[in-house]
Design an enzyme around this catalytic site. Sequence first.
Site: not given
Length: 128
Positions: A97, A106, A110
Amino acid sequence: MGYTYDHENIFAKILRGEIPNDTVLETEHSLAFNDIAPQSPVHVLVIPKGPYVTWDHFIDAASDAEIADYHRAMRQVIDKLGLSPGEDGQGYRVIVNSGAAGVQEVMHLHTHICSGRDLGRMIPNEPK
């Protein structure tokens, strides 16, 4: 495009050892750990150890060694957990994302590796 990295984000704290994690794999440039709020029976996050905000930022600014290590770490997690598709019907989904429209929560790159059940459509059809 400029990227501002927040050194106080949760993944930065994990990398500094301030917050514990359930490590699945660690390499020179990457860390993989089980998600604390899994969305599937297998839900592993893979993060680069460098301060990269999004995938775009990572590809633009990371070294070739970091980029190769990150992608190989994802493959190693898939192999370690036996997720590769085969006759048993196993498989996985890899999700990154990026930014507000991508619902990135965040601001540290990731990758989610999810498996263990039928994950359904990637993006549900919306009425027009």
